[in-house]
Design an enzyme around this catalytic site. Structure first.
Site, PDB file in Angstrom:
ATOM      1  N   GLU A 217       0.935  -1.282  -0.072  1.00  0.00           N
ATOM      2  CA  GLU A 217      -0.001   0.105  -0.022  1.00  0.00           C
ATOM      3  C   GLU A 217       0.879   1.364  -0.136  1.00  0.00           C
ATOM      4  O   GLU A 217       2.157   1.197   0.298  1.00  0.00           O
ATOM      5  CB  GLU A 217      -0.870   0.062   1.249  1.00  0.00           C
ATOM      6  CG  GLU A 217      -2.185  -0.813   1.271  1.00  0.00           C
ATOM      7  CD  GLU A 217      -2.769  -0.762   2.449  1.00  0.00           C
ATOM      8  OE1 GLU A 217      -2.539  -0.109   3.245  1.00  0.00           O
ATOM      9  OE2 GLU A 217      -3.853  -1.528   2.540  1.00  0.00           O
TER      10      GLU A 217
ATOM     11  N   HIS B 238       7.378  17.844   6.490  1.00  0.00           N
ATOM     12  CA  HIS B 238       8.513  18.280   5.673  1.00  0.00           C
ATOM     13  C   HIS B 238       9.366  17.323   6.335  1.00  0.00           C
ATOM     14  O   HIS B 238      10.017  16.791   5.221  1.00  0.00           O
ATOM     15  CB  HIS B 238       8.856  19.774   6.051  1.00  0.00           C
ATOM     16  CG  HIS B 238       7.999  20.653   5.569  1.00  0.00           C
ATOM     17  ND1 HIS B 238       7.728  20.883   4.275  1.00  0.00           N
ATOM     18  CD2 HIS B 238       7.476  21.658   6.304  1.00  0.00           C
ATOM     19  CE1 HIS B 238       7.003  21.756   4.062  1.00  0.00           C
ATOM     20  NE2 HIS B 238       6.742  22.286   5.321  1.00  0.00           N
TER      21      HIS B 238
END
Ligand code: SF4
Ligand code: SF4
Lengths: 529, 301
Positions: free
Chosen positions: B216, B255
């Site tokens: 996945e 980030h």
């Protein structure tokens, strides 16, 4: 991951001893003015919404005086950014920045440990900078049992070229950042930019903290409304769905809208998956046949019929979808007829007009498919049931064929009507609703089939009328499994005497607003003509 | 041989007196799993289906002899302590069924397991089954059905989705292809044995000649499988499906994650990496048996 707003995250950092700019979060322009009056310094005003690149979106302003702050706050508050209204603005002292850094903690699935990352450059575009200057970025895994030691933090910093006094100051921030992350079960915690000011202090100028959904229960103090991964505030319909899930622990129900608006002419599908992997595979099939998804929804882990019913009602609260597609792994171990009954009740109530393709693969799928076929004959829509040997790809193709066949009509939202059960009907409460049986109709009934239909056996005949065979308390506690079998039997084979009321708080109002919205639109259009 | 569990494995069920624990113990023993004891603190001295219940894992070990495996069915908030208890008592393999286990708890379990040379599957796993031998967890449901769906054979199955674990195995059985061991590695971001670790076990297992993997998007598991193949540490034929092609990309909001992982985790990255190292990536689950048949044919088996 449950995200915290910048001002919430900064509060946690401050409590841990990390320096953050002085300021306050406000929700009116007047409050902004007061904050600046108190600070007596130039400030920056930052909208508190979950978007990145706020500066580019006009979400950051500067002000030198209380009056200017008030004006700027007025401009920001109520502003729409990517469909979300700005309700709060953080007013903070403006820092005199000498340089910017980046610090972040994540959980690394490969090393199976927390990872502290530091970059001696920071600010916007950090990802690109990191790609271009790998020598400025370093990371280390953290031993969960020991935490981040200060010498480890110093070694990390050294590798990015930081030295001297600054090394001490930043390593202190890093060890504290880890402590915050650990204490609040953060999935990620970032300070970006970390700022060195002209006077030599290190500040967390902005931060992003996301708490582990599964650990939210340990932190009521954070006041997280929906413990679930959203990259934006939840929509109204998502909140309605979340409260359904919260009240009913039987199986999962996860609902996420994929788009804000569905134009009439576009091909969007209401999607009801079962099980993460099966849902994903089914979604892929739907998208590969040229549709968009209006929503993602997962009803799995043995949900009750009532839960599937509610899921369907919520999915069908999205105007203009062109079809209803349900599909899971194909070999689910739960009895599929519960889902089938939930769908029958919902589709019948909605007098569904858009086609449905329902792939109910798994235990007792034949019975489930039969239920759909037998009881959905009379609604305007065509609904087809399939099982484990029909692939999601095949089902997606059927969806397309059925939609093309009916001329691609868009789904129209209907108001939710209160049922017209007579007040003196026999009734009892069940786990998430009420059952009412109009005994006056039972007189005409020959089969008394509701009693047999009730698999848990909680109904019995008393004077030829069905009543509870268990105590009211037991029925409410869960002896009635809300399987909907009695109601469906009576509706289709007997006198339509049973009404199972399964409320969905907020949905009625939500739909009314949608309906009113479109009619408002219509009337203004008419006026123009 | 199969991996991780066989009919000889001696199993303890933690949380045996709970609703789920009881039902599943019944189903596991029906299938042939050798459950020697149950543990529920405070309920020691009792019995569940003639299986003795003890207050602690250590006590179970003392009274019943060595324990190979613990299957955990306790509420999510109690999972960490149950797992640490089993590992501390000397159990070397755990199956952690519950979902919603806080990630820092999982990390602590990982840490202690590493120290003690233990491994675990889960959390948030349906479990695993070595067809014809034993089942752990709740995969397959009723024993007759599990026998019908899963047949002994030479294909290893590893999946990140519970439902798809059964689905793939069912389709293989339909095509006349049996399985060595079927593992649902669990759906969470951090799991005990992830795809690459399961591949290494399959590599060593003589019974397994081919592996099917359901991947996945998210995490780096599939990319790390590709790394393994590149390093020559996994050499058996592998058929893979990666789910989530259609999922919205770019919803990543950390980030830091992007800095460390780059584009790893995305659908394209996974498929590209797997294809580069010669994995047979299929576009639909129904292709798995077809490709498996072809691969066996060409290898002359
Ligand atoms: S089937 Fe309907 S009409 Fe007949 S006894 Fe039951 S509730 Fe009354
Ligand atoms: S009364 Fe019986 S048949 Fe009706 S919903 Fe409850 S459990 Fe099902």
């Amino acid at each position: 991951m449950s995200r915290l707003y910048e001002y919430q995250g900064k509060k946690l950092l401050r409590e841990a001893g990390i320096r953050v700019p002085e300021g306050e979060v406000v929700s009116t322009p007047e409050e902004a003015r007061d904050v600046v009056e108190r600070l007596g310094r130039p400030v920056v005003l930052k909208i508190q919404v979950w978007v990145t690149g706020r500066a580019g979106l006009g979400g950051i302003e500067f002000a030198d005086s209380p009056k200017e702050a008030e004006e700027k706050a007025r401009k920001l508050l109520g502003k729409k950014i990517k469909n979300y209204e700005v309700e709060k603005v953080l007013v903070e002292e403006k820092l005199a920045i000498r340089s910017e850094y980046f610090a972040g903690l994540i959980i690394d699935d490969a090393q199976k440990s927390p990872l502290m990352i530091f970059s001696s450059v920071g600010g916007t575009g950090i990802e690109e900078i990191a790609q271009e200057h790998p020598e400025k970025v370093a990371h280390i895994p953290i031993d969960i049992l020991k935490g981040l030691r200060d010498y480890e933090a110093r070694n990390l910093l050294r590798r990015t070229g930081i030295s001297g006094k600054l090394l001490l100051k930043i390593s202190d921030v890093l060890t504290k950042l880890y402590k915050v992350a650990r204490q609040y079960d953060a999935r990620s915690a970032e300070i970006n930019p970390m700022v060195l000011t002209e006077d030599g202090e290190v500040y967390a100028a902005d931060c992003h903290i996301a708490v582990d959904d599964y650990a939210v229960f340990r932190h009521p103090e954070l006041g997280i409304e929906i413990a679930r991964e959203f990259d934006r505030p939840p929509s109204e319909l998502e909140k309605i769905a979340y409260h359904v899930e919260e009240k009913d622990h039987r199986g999962t129900f996860y609902f996420l809208q994929m788009t804000d608006e569905i134009p009439k002419e576009d091909r969007y599908i209401g999607f009801n998956g079962a099980g993460g992997g099966g849902s994903m595979m089914s979604m892929d099939a739907v998208l590969n046949s040229g549709f968009h998804l209006a929503n993602y929804c997962d009803t799995s882990g043995n949900p009750s019929a009532s839960k599937v019913y509610r899921a369907a009602k919520i999915i069908l609260s999205q105007p203009n979808i062109k079809g209803y597609f349900a599909s899971g792994s194909g070999v689910a171990s739960q009895e599929q007829y519960h889902s089938a009954r939930g769908l029958v009740k919902a589709f019948y109530e909605e007098k569904l007009e858009i086609p449905g393709v329902i792939r109910l693969g798994g235990n007792y799928e034949e019975k489930a498919i039969e239920i759909l076929a037998a009881y959905l004959k009379d609604i305007p829509a065509e609904v087809e049931g399939y099982g484990r040997d029909d692939s999601p790809e095949f089902c997606a193709r059927r969806m397309k064929e059925l939609i093309d066949k009916n001329g691609s009509i868009p789904h129209e939202i209907r108001p939710i009507c209160d049922s017209d059960v007579s007040v003196d009907a026999y009734g009892f409460e069940i786990f998430t609703g009420k059952i009412a049986i109009d005994h006056s109709k039972c007189v005409l009934c020959t089969s008394k089939g509701c009693v047999d239909a009730c698999a848990p056996g909680i109904l019995k005949l008393l004077d030829d009328k069905p009543v509870l065979a268990v105590t009211e308390e037991d029925a409410k506690k869960g002896k009635c499994t809300e399987c909907l079998a009695c109601e469906i039997f009576c509706q289709f084979h007997e006198q339509n005497a049973i009404d199972i009321h399964l409320p969905i708080p907020g949905l009625k109002e939500y739909r009314n607003r949608l309906i009113k919205g479109t009619s408002d639109l219509k009337s203004t259009e008419e006026e123009k003509v | 041989m199969a991996i991780l569990v066989s009919e000889k494995s001696r199993v303890v069920v933690q949380g045996i007196t709970g609703r789920e624990g009881m039902v599943r113990t019944r189903l596991m023993t029906d299938y042939g799993t050798h459950v020697v004891a149950g543990v529920t603190p405070g309920k020691g001295g009792g019995e569940v289906y003639e299986i003795p219940v003890y207050d602690t894992v250590e006590e179970a070990w003392e009274k019943c002899g060595p324990i190979d495996i613990s299957v955990i069915f306790v509420p999510a908030a109690l999972v960490k302590n149950a797992a640490l208890e089993a590992i501390d008592a000397g159990v070397k393999f755990l199956t952690i069924v519950p979902d919603r286990v806080p990630i820092f708890d999982v990390l602590e379990i990982v840490r202690l397991a590493k120290d003690r040379g233990a491994v675990f599957v889960g959390p948030n796993t349906l479990g695993l089954v070595s067809p014809g031998k034993a089942v752990l967890g709740m995969i397959g449901g009723r024993a007759e059905r599990a026998r019908e769906w899963f047949r002994p054979g030479d294909i290893g199955v590893s999946s990140r989705s519970g439902g798809m674990t059964s689905a793939i195995s069912y389709y293989l059985t339909e095509a006349g292809l049996g399985q060595s061991t079927i593992v649902h590695v669990g759906g969470d971001a951090v799991v005990g044995l992830s795809h690459p670790e399961v591949m290494e076990l399959f590599e060593k297992d003589e019974q397994t000649r081919l592996v099917a993997m359901f991947g996945e998007i998210g995490t780096t598991q599939e990319e790390r499988v590709a790394d393994l193949i590149e390093e020559g540490r996994f050499t058996k034929p592998l058929i893979a499906y990666v789910g989530g092609k259609a999922a919205k990309s770019g919803t990543r909001f950390s980030h830091a994650g992007a800095i460390v992982e780059g584009t790893r985790g995305s659908y394209n990255s996974k498929v590209q990496r797997l294809r580069d190292v010669g994995v047979h990536v299929v576009e639909s689950i129904s292709e798995i048996p077809k490709v498996a048949l072809e691969l066996r044919g060409s290898s002359g088996r």
